[in-house]
Design a protein around this motif. Structure first.
Motif, short mmCIF file in Angstrom:
data_model
loop_
_atom_site.label_atom_id
_atom_site.label_comp_id
_atom_site.label_asym_id
_atom_site.label_seq_id
_atom_site.Cartn_x
_atom_site.Cartn_y
_atom_site.Cartn_z
N LEU A 1 -28.64 -6.90 51.45
CA LEU A 1 -28.08 -7.83 52.42
C LEU A 1 -28.39 -7.38 53.85
O LEU A 1 -28.70 -8.21 54.72
CB LEU A 1 -26.57 -7.96 52.22
CG LEU A 1 -26.12 -8.67 50.94
CD1 LEU A 1 -24.59 -8.62 50.82
CD2 LEU A 1 -26.60 -10.11 50.92
N ALA A 2 -28.30 -6.08 54.10
CA ALA A 2 -28.61 -5.57 55.44
C ALA A 2 -30.07 -5.81 55.80
O ALA A 2 -30.40 -6.21 56.92
CB ALA A 2 -28.28 -4.08 55.52
N MET A 3 -30.98 -5.58 54.85
CA MET A 3 -32.39 -5.81 55.11
C MET A 3 -32.69 -7.29 55.32
O MET A 3 -33.46 -7.66 56.21
CB MET A 3 -33.23 -5.25 53.96
CG MET A 3 -34.72 -5.46 54.13
SD MET A 3 -35.38 -4.78 55.68
CE MET A 3 -35.34 -3.02 55.31
N LEU A 4 -32.08 -8.16 54.51
CA LEU A 4 -32.28 -9.59 54.69
C LEU A 4 -31.76 -10.05 56.04
O LEU A 4 -32.38 -10.90 56.71
CB LEU A 4 -31.58 -10.35 53.56
CG LEU A 4 -32.21 -10.23 52.16
CD1 LEU A 4 -31.36 -10.97 51.14
CD2 LEU A 4 -33.63 -10.75 52.16
N ALA A 5 -30.61 -9.51 56.47
CA ALA A 5 -30.06 -9.86 57.79
C ALA A 5 -31.01 -9.42 58.90
O ALA A 5 -31.26 -10.17 59.86
CB ALA A 5 -28.69 -9.21 57.97
N ALA A 6 -31.57 -8.22 58.78
CA ALA A 6 -32.49 -7.72 59.80
C ALA A 6 -33.75 -8.57 59.86
O ALA A 6 -34.23 -8.95 60.95
CB ALA A 6 -32.85 -6.27 59.51
N MET A 7 -34.32 -8.89 58.70
CA MET A 7 -35.54 -9.71 58.67
C MET A 7 -35.28 -11.10 59.22
O MET A 7 -36.11 -11.68 59.94
CB MET A 7 -36.08 -9.78 57.24
CG MET A 7 -36.55 -8.44 56.69
SD MET A 7 -37.12 -8.54 54.98
CE MET A 7 -38.58 -9.56 55.19
N THR A 8 -34.11 -11.67 58.90
CA THR A 8 -33.77 -13.00 59.42
C THR A 8 -33.67 -12.99 60.94
O THR A 8 -34.18 -13.89 61.62
CB THR A 8 -32.44 -13.48 58.80
OG1 THR A 8 -32.56 -13.51 57.38
CG2 THR A 8 -32.07 -14.86 59.31
N LEU A 9 -33.02 -11.97 61.49
CA LEU A 9 -32.86 -11.88 62.94
C LEU A 9 -34.19 -11.65 63.63
O LEU A 9 -34.44 -12.20 64.72
CB LEU A 9 -31.89 -10.75 63.29
CG LEU A 9 -30.42 -11.02 62.91
CD1 LEU A 9 -29.59 -9.76 63.12
CD2 LEU A 9 -29.86 -12.17 63.74
N ILE A 10 -35.07 -10.86 63.02
CA ILE A 10 -36.39 -10.64 63.62
C ILE A 10 -37.20 -11.93 63.63
O ILE A 10 -37.86 -12.28 64.62
CB ILE A 10 -37.15 -9.52 62.88
CG1 ILE A 10 -36.44 -8.16 63.07
CG2 ILE A 10 -38.59 -9.41 63.37
CD1 ILE A 10 -37.05 -7.04 62.28
N VAL A 11 -37.17 -12.66 62.51
CA VAL A 11 -37.89 -13.94 62.44
C VAL A 11 -37.33 -14.91 63.48
O VAL A 11 -38.09 -15.61 64.17
CB VAL A 11 -37.78 -14.52 61.02
CG1 VAL A 11 -38.31 -15.95 61.01
CG2 VAL A 11 -38.56 -13.67 60.03
N TYR A 12 -36.00 -14.96 63.62
CA TYR A 12 -35.40 -15.86 64.60
C TYR A 12 -35.77 -15.47 66.02
O TYR A 12 -36.07 -16.32 66.87
CB TYR A 12 -33.87 -15.82 64.44
CG TYR A 12 -33.14 -16.66 65.45
CD1 TYR A 12 -33.03 -18.04 65.30
CD2 TYR A 12 -32.54 -16.08 66.56
CE1 TYR A 12 -32.36 -18.82 66.23
CE2 TYR A 12 -31.87 -16.84 67.51
CZ TYR A 12 -31.79 -18.21 67.32
OH TYR A 12 -31.12 -18.96 68.25
N THR A 13 -35.80 -14.14 66.28
CA THR A 13 -36.16 -13.68 67.63
C THR A 13 -37.63 -13.92 67.93
O THR A 13 -38.00 -14.29 69.06
CB THR A 13 -35.84 -12.16 67.75
OG1 THR A 13 -34.47 -11.94 67.48
CG2 THR A 13 -36.18 -11.66 69.14
#
Length: 383
Positions: A368-380
């Protein structure tokens, strides 16, 4: 001479760097290593201070312990606590590293040159992943050994063996058509030497139902390789009167004297390489293996957790300084780290209670932590 001695070491580190031919990634790695080391020193210092006060307070009332002894015990107990908080060291280290790059406008220059956020986040995440592998294979066994030695020393100082604090001890052994349930009132300082022992012997019928056969009471029992040695034992069966007392009686056993009592050790005192064997031994003995299976999966997910926390720290530091709001983003990143830590503890409790599968409890927080990080990077990066 000093430079000549250092060159082979530096060359080795440079060879281990997969981006050694790329100045940008190498510079980011160097910056992250310094930041991770600083964050680790801060976390370790806090833990050392807390453990020193705790050990001084707990042992000071029981025995006269010198300051040097307290420091030695602190150094043995602290590594286990440091490993628990290592994800925060990578989160804080990543935040510090990329915020400094942002303040020096180096991050702005990278973005202006068209460098993707993935390019400078990936080296930091892979560095954290590699450190996670070292944590599993090296640091965890060392910390477990130190923790085990700490428990033994504290038991000797307080003149009370750890096993005496556990009250009654229960074991189970058997295979095939027979099962034996063992209860002891206490265990001596010598592991495997029980006092006030009762053996309940059951036969397994054709329907796999245990049928009580006999009971054996003994003043003492010692587990040896392949058998139990009982002293002053008395046997009573359902088929006849009690048998006269035996001075010495032996009972075959499939338990390993070196491993049968390891289940009483805390999961923190069990190194990674011994967990599979301990899980198997507890299964043979008929005891729950949930805590050790959970610990095994949590350790295996450690590299992913470190990489995820590093990526999260980086993504909250990408906002340009001139746009403002950096302080709020940093606080948000730290808050998210504490949320992940809380989720990890929640999933651990649910896994131990059997509410969710052990595998899910051990891996979900890191995933979940990795998915959250990847999601935020894609959004940024892509909006």
């Amino acid at each position: 001479m000093n430079m000549q001695r250092r060159l082979p070491f530096l060359e080795t580190l440079a060879y281990l760097n997969p981006w050694r031919k790329s100045r940008l990634e190498t510079y980011i790695l160097q910056t992250c290593i310094q930041a991770f080391a600083s964050a680790l020193m801060i976390v370790s210092s806090l833990i050392f201070l807390i453990e020193y006060v705790s050990i001084s307070k707990n042992l000071g009332a029981k025995a006269d312990v010198s300051g040097l002894s307290v420091i030695g015990l602190m150094l043995e107990k602290s590594p286990g606590s440091i490993l628990v908080l290592l994800p925060f060291a990578f989160l804080f280290g990543s935040l510090f590293a990329f915020v400094n790059l942002n303040r020096r406008s180096e991050l702005i220059a990278m973005r202006a040159a068209g460098v993707s956020a993935w390019r400078f986040v990936t080296p930091a995440a892979i560095l954290a992943f590699a450190f996670g592998l070292m944590t599993i294979g090296v640091f965890n066994p060392v910390a477990s050994r130190l923790s085990d030695h700490y428990d033994k020393v504290v038991g000797q100082i307080s003149h009370d063996a750890d096993v005496k604090d556990m009250g009654a001890i229960y074991l189970r052994q058997g295979e095939g058509s027979q099962q034996i349930v063992i209860r002891a009132e206490s265990q001596d300082k010598v592991i495997g030497h029980l006092k006030g022992v009762t053996f309940w012997v059951y036969d397994i019928d054709a329907k796999q139902v245990p049928v009580f056969r006999k009971r054996i009471d003994a003043q003492e029992a010692t587990l040896r390789a392949g058998f139990w040695q009982l002293k002053n034992a008395r046997e009573a069966s359902v088929e006849g009167p009690a048998v006269p007392a035996y001075d010495v009686l032996t009972i075959p056993s499939n338990l390993d004297p070196q491993k049968a009592f390891k289940k009483y050790a805390s999961t923190q005192a069990v190194p990674f390489w011994r967990l599979p064997g301990l899980i198997n031994q507890n299964r043979i003995s008929g005891f729950s293996t949930a805590m050790y299976e959970l610990k095994l999966h949590q350790l295996l997910s450690t590299p992913l957790m470190f990489a995820a926390m590093t990526a999260l720290g980086a993504v909250f530091s990408l906002r340009l300084m001139r746009l403002g709001g950096m302080t709020g983003l940093v606080i948000s990143g730290i808050s998210l780290g504490f949320v992940i830590f809380f989720v990890n503890q929640l999933f651990s409790s649910m896994g131990k209670a059997g509410v969710i599968p052990i595998f899910l409890a051990g891996w979900s927080p890191a995933v979940l932590a990795m998915l959250a990080a990847m999601t935020l990077i894609v959004y940024t990066e892509d909006g």
